[in-house]
Design an enzyme around this catalytic site. Structure first.
Site, PDB file in Angstrom:
ATOM      1  N   ASN A  99      28.597 -54.424 -72.507  1.00 28.38           N
ATOM      2  CA  ASN A  99      29.216 -53.280 -71.848  1.00 28.38           C
ATOM      3  C   ASN A  99      29.562 -52.250 -72.915  1.00 28.38           C
ATOM      4  O   ASN A  99      30.305 -52.525 -73.847  1.00 28.38           O
ATOM      5  CB  ASN A  99      30.464 -53.733 -71.084  1.00 28.38           C
ATOM      6  N   CYS A 129      35.616 -46.152 -67.175  1.00 29.63           N
ATOM      7  CA  CYS A 129      36.923 -46.687 -67.558  1.00 29.63           C
ATOM      8  C   CYS A 129      37.996 -45.635 -67.307  1.00 29.63           C
ATOM      9  O   CYS A 129      37.929 -44.537 -67.850  1.00 29.63           O
ATOM     10  CB  CYS A 129      36.942 -47.090 -69.031  1.00 29.63           C
ATOM     11  N   ILE A 190      32.113 -51.599 -57.809  1.00 27.86           N
ATOM     12  CA  ILE A 190      32.841 -50.450 -58.304  1.00 27.86           C
ATOM     13  C   ILE A 190      33.717 -50.861 -59.499  1.00 27.86           C
ATOM     14  O   ILE A 190      34.183 -52.001 -59.563  1.00 27.86           O
ATOM     15  CB  ILE A 190      33.761 -49.845 -57.210  1.00 27.86           C
TER      16      ILE A 190
END
Lengths: 303, 257
Positions: A99, A129, A190
């Site tokens: 990630n 984020c 999501i």
């Protein structure tokens, strides 16, 4: 024994249950409980170019059927990930998603380039984020920002790219289409919803960051709706996440259009929950005579 | 680091003061691993996040651990309603506890506990041949575990903020007096931040080794989510370390409060 394997953007996962980024570290913290390769895969902690200290605590607040976090991407940086954690994870046979998070376009491009020559199976672009001042969701909340990052990373790596979308937008479908057009191989959604809690005795927000990402069972219906909308609008694979804690949730998410799922907050409640979900999916396959999980993906019959 | 995650039976439950409960849990595999200053992470049915509670006593022979907690909110309130014979779902033991050092003959350690920070200091004091306990509470009705310390042969000094029992005021003055005696090898503390700050600075003044246990809002409990960090000075730089996995016990000299 049913075959639970799924293929997402050309990558085969032994089963469709992936640990979500930010909730599973780099795996080692859960290693005392079970072999990590029982999971479909692990999306590792959001990784930046250099070490990042993260936000001032408190970073965690509980909510009804969920929680808020404002960790702010604390991580040791891409070199520590590549040299220390990745070899160990691959040795154990795990399917690994890196990630990637950055403040600038340059950051995303550089990390993707660095990961291109490694053993990571897939790169998940964290443009969602909610807890960092620069980068993060500032990229993911506009079609322009999202497609710019996707295009830059596409040019920097041959690894399959999964773009992780934020729900904190007016129209998630437009953003999904924009990143698909720039070469995203698949989507995950999501990320957390932006939330807030206040301590009524001190009048202070519980999180030092004031606001943070809302996750857990409470957000599940929002996630199902968004996965359904996006899966209907794009041709690339979709990985669904947001509040999944049971096999029934995972199957529901797959019916909405997800090829695989990610689990996060449920692991805090019960570290064994991903394994229970895997078992539950297999049981469902047996009971319903399902040979391949692709039979479930997108099988919802809307009114 | 090894830990377990399973359901274990509550075999004894006591209300030890207003809103304070003592649970004895039968969990031989946890008791075998547990060390003083570690904690358990309990799942209260209906809640998303587990509750971290320090280990008060370990009995390997009986295969039990004891925890003492205070009702602070709806989660601990629900926890207090669990009955003897019911299962408790916990991840345990977690974190790094207090050091059990080799202490020279004639020397002793001091454990300092404040309020709900007192319970982990009982097992810590029991881990040493000679220990003195300095226990601080708000008032007489909040006093807990003093008999448990005394029954284990630990010299026990009680302080209350309002002077309703024991020495009036904080633990600072009696701690200074004990350190003056010159036979203290180490001090170990768990309690509110001002108390820890005072312990760290007095230990430094007297050149005595110290360790303190920290608290922060916690997520996973095992180190994965990086939620419960605190500022620690280590290897010449300020670091955000995890209370759950790198702590909860840190060397006093490293802690930035």
């Amino acid at each position: 024994m049913k075959d639970l394997s799924v293929k997402v953007a050309g990558v085969t996962f032994p089963n469709p249950v992936i640990a979500a980024s930010g909730t599973y570290g780099f795996g080692e913290d859960y290693a005392p409980l079970y072999p990590l390769n029982k999971l479909g895969g692990i999306s590792c902690k959001g990784t930046t170019m250099n070490e990042k200290p993260g936000n001032i605590p408190p970073r965690i607040a509980e909510t009804t059927a969920g929680m808020l976090n404002a960790v702010g991407l604390q991580n040791p940086g891409v070199e520590v990930f590549v040299n220390k954690y990745l070899p160990e994870l691959k040795k154990q046979g795990n399917v690994i998603i890196a990630n990637v998070a950055g403040a600038t376009l340059e950051d995303y491009r550089n990390i993707a380039e660095r990961l291109d020559s490694t053993d990571v199976d897939m790169i998940e672009l964290n443009i969602s984020c909610p807890n960092v001042k620069q980068g993060g969701a500032t990229w993911g909340t506009s079609c322009e920002g999202a497609s710019t990052v996707t295009k830059a990373v596409r040019a920097a790596t041959k690894k399959p790219i999964m773009v992780k979308l934020t729900p904190n937008v007016t129209n998630v479908v437009e953003i999904a289409k924009a990143v698909e057009a720039e070469g995203a191989d698949c989507l995950s959604l999501i990320n957390t919803l932006l939330g807030m809690r206040i301590d009524i005795r001190t009048k202070r927000p519980i999180l030092h960051n004031n606001v943070g990402g809302f996750s857990g069972p409470a957000i599940f219906p929002v996630a199902v709706r968004m996965v359904w909308q996006v899966a209907n609008a794009v041709d690339i694979d979709v990985v669904g996440m947001g509040g999944i804690s049971t096999a029934e949730d995972a199957i529901e998410m797959m019916m909405a259009g997800a090829k695989a799922v990610q689990m996060g907050t449920a692991i805090f409640t019960d570290p064994y929950s991903p394994l229970k979900v895997i078992d539950g999916i297999e049981k469902y396959m047996i009971e319903n005579n399902i040979e391949n999980l692709s039979e479930i993906t997108g099988s919802v019959k809307p009114w | 680091m090894s830990y377990k995650c399973d359901c274990y039976k509550l075999i004894e439950k006591k209300a030890i003061s207003a809103g304070m409960f003592s649970f004895t849990i039968y969990c031989p595999e946890v008791a075998n691993l547990a060390k003083c200053g570690q904690f358990v992470h309990i799942l209260v049915p209906g809640f998303t996040l587990r509750r971290p509670i320090s280990i008060c006593e370990v009995n390997r022979d009986k295969g039990t651990i004891r925890i003492v907690f205070e009702i602070r909110g709806s989660g601990t309130d629900k926890l207090a309603s669990i009955n003897v014979g019911d299962d408790i779902d916990m991840i345990a033991p977690l974190g790094n506890g207090f050091s059990v050092l080799d202490i020279a003959d004639g020397k002793r350690i001091i454990v300092i506990g404040g309020g709900i920070g007192v319970p982990p200091m009982l097992e810590t004091a029991k881990s040493y041949k000679k220990a003195t306990a300095l226990l601080g509470f708000r008032s007489y009705d909040k006093v807990i575990l003093t008999k448990d310390f005394e029954d284990n042969g630990i010299e026990t000094i009680v302080c209350t903020d309002d002077g309703s029992v024991g020495i009036s005021g904080t633990i600072s003055a009696p701690l200074k007096a004990e350190l003056e005696k010159g036979d203290v090898a180490a001090v170990f503390a768990c309690g509110p931040k001002p108390m820890l700050a005072s312990v760290i600075s007095l230990a430094k003044e007297y050149g005595v080794y110290s360790e303190v246990s920290l608290e922060e809002r916690m997520g996973c409990g095992v180190g994965a989510c990086v939620g419960c960090v605190c500022k620690i000075m280590r290897d010449g730089e300020e670091k955000m370390l995890r209370v759950c996995k790198d702590g909860p016990v840190f060397k006093g000299e490293e802690v930035i409060l």
